[in-house]
Scaffold this motif. Structure first.
Motif, PDB file in Angstrom:
ATOM      1  N   PRO A   1      81.376-166.217 -17.126  1.00 61.23           N
ATOM      2  CA  PRO A   1      80.441-165.129 -16.799  1.00 61.23           C
ATOM      3  C   PRO A   1      79.523-165.510 -15.642  1.00 61.23           C
ATOM      4  O   PRO A   1      79.119-166.667 -15.510  1.00 61.23           O
ATOM      5  N   VAL A   2      79.217-164.531 -14.800  1.00 61.42           N
ATOM      6  CA  VAL A   2      78.256-164.727 -13.716  1.00 61.42           C
ATOM      7  C   VAL A   2      77.108-163.744 -13.912  1.00 61.42           C
ATOM      8  O   VAL A   2      77.293-162.664 -14.474  1.00 61.42           O
ATOM      9  N   PRO A   3      75.894-164.080 -13.480  1.00 55.28           N
ATOM     10  CA  PRO A   3      74.747-163.193 -13.685  1.00 55.28           C
ATOM     11  C   PRO A   3      74.959-161.830 -13.027  1.00 55.28           C
ATOM     12  O   PRO A   3      75.488-161.724 -11.924  1.00 55.28           O
ATOM     13  N   SER A   4      74.515-160.786 -13.734  1.00 54.63           N
ATOM     14  CA  SER A   4      74.668-159.421 -13.230  1.00 54.63           C
ATOM     15  C   SER A   4      73.532-159.001 -12.315  1.00 54.63           C
ATOM     16  O   SER A   4      73.591-157.927 -11.717  1.00 54.63           O
ATOM     17  N   GLY A   5      72.479-159.807 -12.247  1.00 50.89           N
ATOM     18  CA  GLY A   5      71.326-159.449 -11.435  1.00 50.89           C
ATOM     19  C   GLY A   5      70.242-158.736 -12.207  1.00 50.89           C
ATOM     20  O   GLY A   5      69.362-158.113 -11.609  1.00 50.89           O
ATOM     21  N   GLY A   6      70.282-158.836 -13.539  1.00 53.29           N
ATOM     22  CA  GLY A   6      69.248-158.192 -14.339  1.00 53.29           C
ATOM     23  C   GLY A   6      69.607-158.177 -15.809  1.00 53.29           C
ATOM     24  O   GLY A   6      70.454-158.936 -16.272  1.00 53.29           O
ATOM     25  N   ALA A   7      68.954-157.274 -16.545  1.00 57.39           N
ATOM     26  CA  ALA A   7      69.120-157.174 -17.993  1.00 57.39           C
ATOM     27  C   ALA A   7      69.905-155.928 -18.364  1.00 57.39           C
ATOM     28  O   ALA A   7      69.727-154.861 -17.771  1.00 57.39           O
ATOM     29  N   TYR A   8      70.767-156.074 -19.356  1.00 58.21           N
ATOM     30  CA  TYR A   8      71.539-154.981 -19.930  1.00 58.21           C
ATOM     31  C   TYR A   8      72.301-154.165 -18.883  1.00 58.21           C
ATOM     32  O   TYR A   8      72.077-152.960 -18.699  1.00 58.21           O
ATOM     33  N   PRO A   9      73.230-154.779 -18.169  1.00 56.38           N
ATOM     34  CA  PRO A   9      74.057-154.022 -17.221  1.00 56.38           C
ATOM     35  C   PRO A   9      74.896-152.988 -17.960  1.00 56.38           C
ATOM     36  O   PRO A   9      75.483-153.281 -19.006  1.00 56.38           O
ATOM     37  N   CYS A  10      74.945-151.770 -17.423  1.00 61.76           N
ATOM     38  CA  CYS A  10      75.628-150.677 -18.124  1.00 61.76           C
ATOM     39  C   CYS A  10      76.686-149.987 -17.265  1.00 61.76           C
ATOM     40  O   CYS A  10      77.434-149.157 -17.780  1.00 61.76           O
ATOM     41  N   HIS A  11      76.765-150.319 -15.977  1.00 58.89           N
ATOM     42  CA  HIS A  11      77.745-149.664 -15.108  1.00 58.89           C
ATOM     43  C   HIS A  11      78.080-150.600 -13.965  1.00 58.89           C
ATOM     44  O   HIS A  11      77.220-151.331 -13.465  1.00 58.89           O
ATOM     45  N   VAL A  12      79.357-150.594 -13.555  1.00 52.41           N
ATOM     46  CA  VAL A  12      79.791-151.443 -12.450  1.00 52.41           C
ATOM     47  C   VAL A  12      80.802-150.691 -11.602  1.00 52.41           C
ATOM     48  O   VAL A  12      81.659-149.964 -12.124  1.00 52.41           O
ATOM     49  N   VAL A  13      80.671-150.834 -10.295  1.00 52.15           N
ATOM     50  CA  VAL A  13      81.627-150.299  -9.328  1.00 52.15           C
ATOM     51  C   VAL A  13      82.222-151.476  -8.571  1.00 52.15           C
ATOM     52  O   VAL A  13      81.484-152.337  -8.079  1.00 52.15           O
ATOM     53  N   ALA A  14      83.548-151.507  -8.485  1.00 56.19           N
ATOM     54  CA  ALA A  14      84.226-152.593  -7.784  1.00 56.19           C
ATOM     55  C   ALA A  14      84.639-152.120  -6.398  1.00 56.19           C
ATOM     56  O   ALA A  14      85.342-151.116  -6.257  1.00 56.19           O
ATOM     57  N   THR A  15      84.188-152.828  -5.359  1.00 54.56           N
ATOM     58  CA  THR A  15      84.608-152.568  -3.989  1.00 54.56           C
ATOM     59  C   THR A  15      85.448-153.746  -3.504  1.00 54.56           C
ATOM     60  O   THR A  15      85.670-154.708  -4.237  1.00 54.56           O
ATOM     61  N   GLU A  16      85.893-153.710  -2.282  1.00 55.94           N
ATOM     62  CA  GLU A  16      86.781-154.748  -1.773  1.00 55.94           C
ATOM     63  C   GLU A  16      86.111-156.117  -1.753  1.00 55.94           C
ATOM     64  O   GLU A  16      86.743-157.137  -2.071  1.00 55.94           O
ATOM     65  N   HIS A  17      84.827-156.152  -1.403  1.00 55.86           N
ATOM     66  CA  HIS A  17      84.161-157.441  -1.204  1.00 55.86           C
ATOM     67  C   HIS A  17      83.054-157.738  -2.208  1.00 55.86           C
ATOM     68  O   HIS A  17      82.486-158.843  -2.177  1.00 55.86           O
ATOM     69  N   ALA A  18      82.698-156.787  -3.074  1.00 55.81           N
ATOM     70  CA  ALA A  18      81.573-157.007  -3.977  1.00 55.81           C
ATOM     71  C   ALA A  18      81.637-156.062  -5.165  1.00 55.81           C
ATOM     72  O   ALA A  18      82.276-155.003  -5.112  1.00 55.81           O
ATOM     73  N   LEU A  19      80.944-156.462  -6.223  1.00 54.49           N
ATOM     74  CA  LEU A  19      80.690-155.578  -7.351  1.00 54.49           C
ATOM     75  C   LEU A  19      79.271-155.047  -7.243  1.00 54.49           C
ATOM     76  O   LEU A  19      78.342-155.782  -6.880  1.00 54.49           O
ATOM     77  N   LEU A  20      79.098-153.771  -7.558  1.00 57.91           N
ATOM     78  CA  LEU A  20      77.788-153.134  -7.579  1.00 57.91           C
ATOM     79  C   LEU A  20      77.462-152.834  -9.037  1.00 57.91           C
ATOM     80  O   LEU A  20      78.189-152.096  -9.703  1.00 57.91           O
ATOM     81  N   VAL A  21      76.366-153.418  -9.534  1.00 52.98           N
ATOM     82  CA  VAL A  21      76.061-153.364 -10.957  1.00 52.98           C
ATOM     83  C   VAL A  21      74.706-152.703 -11.181  1.00 52.98           C
ATOM     84  O   VAL A  21      73.700-153.089 -10.572  1.00 52.98           O
ATOM     85  N   ALA A  22      74.676-151.703 -12.079  1.00 53.82           N
ATOM     86  CA  ALA A  22      73.427-151.086 -12.513  1.00 53.82           C
ATOM     87  C   ALA A  22      72.947-151.805 -13.761  1.00 53.82           C
ATOM     88  O   ALA A  22      73.627-151.793 -14.790  1.00 53.82           O
ATOM     89  N   ASN A  23      71.788-152.445 -13.674  1.00 56.76           N
ATOM     90  CA  ASN A  23      71.186-153.157 -14.801  1.00 56.76           C
ATOM     91  C   ASN A  23      70.108-152.271 -15.411  1.00 56.76           C
ATOM     92  O   ASN A  23      69.003-152.144 -14.863  1.00 56.76           O
TER      93      ASN A  23
END
Length: 368
Positions: free
Chosen positions: A90-112
């Protein structure tokens, strides 16, 4: 038979907010495109609270909805679709309780959700998670609902039409936040939309031509139509309609309440169960907008006019409890019913065509 695979994310069996790590995980379910039949579900990975999943190429990603939050990845390019998935570290999501993720070519975008932050997690050349620290963007603000809107709560991430901006739907501040996007890095760029206080925006989708956006309001139990200016990545509210049709709900959620509106009648006009009524996922499917509504336990469908506005709506009872997420799969809609622990399949006319048991289902993703 035309069969495909559905990835299913889940919560702990005891439900959202309970301790993670009690055997929950990612599931795989065969699905027949022609008949709408669901096959036997099978748990393919054990992951703590993988409430939302996304796929990019040969990688599947799942959030770990906990505090602190994390994301894990799985290779899914093997020839054996029945094989179990082995999660990455596991890698940190950038916050607490991530609930949504979008995968792009170079990065994941995560809503915490818990921290209200956007996390940008870099991917390597093979599309895998890296050990690099996430780029984290916080926010400030609140809304009139003191318990649900005491601070920012990022609930959904999307790329704006044209791909030059990342949008974060913030339930806590009644805003859609905007970030300039170069494919790898997000740069704060102001507010794209400000909703009436107490709206509690949750999920959104765009019309194919990018001229309109449709947003589910969790706290005001409504669906909102935005006229979208692609040049500035800015939306203007042009219509709001009730999320349950017909329904009798309070017009305004009282400030300080930790609940959504309560239903006084279900989709057939009968007495409701007293549960909170909370719209969740929203999808534009051709010339129709679909939204699931927890508590009322319906999927509501509206026809979209040539002017982008919503016409008469119809709410279809799902025969189960707490529809958190769904996916349009060919001619069918597959809905995750979290609290009744099942998947249900609806035809285009709203008729229930099948269901299968699956514990605390929260996300439905057709395998790419």
């Amino acid at each position: 038979m035309t069969s495909r695979e559905l990835w299913i994310g889940t919560y702990p069996v005891a439900g959202a907010g309970t301790p993670v790590g009690r055997g929950e995980g990612v599931w795989s379910v065969p699905f027949d495109d022609e008949t709408g039949a669901l096959g036997e579900p099978r748990q393919v990975a054990t992951v703590p609270s993988p409430s939302f999943v996304a796929q990019q190429g040969a990688r599947l990603f799942a959030v770990v909805e906990d505090d602190p939050g994390a994301v894990v990845g799985f290779p899914v390019d093997g020839p054996d679709r029945a094989a179990s998935l082995v999660p990455s570290a596991p890698v940190p999501s950038g916050g607490a309780y991530p609930c949504h993720v979008v995968a792009t070519e170079h990065a994941l975008l995560v809503a915490n959700y818990g921290s209200g932050t956007l996390g940008v997690l870099p991917l390597d050349a093979a599309g895998s998670l890296t050990a690099a620290a996430p780029e984290v963007h916080g926010h400030a603000g609140s809304g009139p609902n003191a318990d649900r809107q005491e601070g920012p709560h990022a609930h959904f991430v999307a790329l704006a039409p044209g791909g030059r901006h990342v949008l974060v739907v913030d339930l806590g501040t009644d805003q859609v936040r905007r970030y300039a996007w170069d494919g790898r890095t997000a740069t704060p760029d102001g507010i794209a939309v400000t909703f009436p206080p107490g709206t509690g925006p949750r999920h959104l989708d765009f019309s194919p031509d990018g001229r309109f956006a449709y947003v589910s309001g969790e706290l005001d139990v409504a669906v909102h139509v935005l006229a979208w200016d692609a040049a500035t990545a800015t939306g203007t509210l042009v219509q709001s309609v009730p999320a349950v049709v017909p329904a009798v709900v309070p017009a305004v959620v009282p400030p300080g309440s930790d609940e959504g509106a309560r239903v006084d009648g279900d989709a057939t006009g009968q007495a409701g169960s007293g549960d909170d009524v909370l719209p969740s996922h929203l999808v534009l499917d051709g010339d129709q907008v679909l939204v699931t509504v927890r508590g009322a336990d319906v999927l509501t469908r509206w026809q979209v006019g040539t002017d982008g506005l919503l016409g008469a709506g119809t709410s279809h009872p799902l025969g189960g409890h707490w529809p958190r997420h769904f996916a349009v799969v060919g001619a069918w809609v597959v809905v995750a019913l979290e609290r009744s622990g099942e998947l249900v399949v609806l035809s285009r006319d709203g008729a229930v065509r099948g269901r299968t048991a699956l514990p605390s289902a929260t996300c439905v993703l057709p395998r790419a």
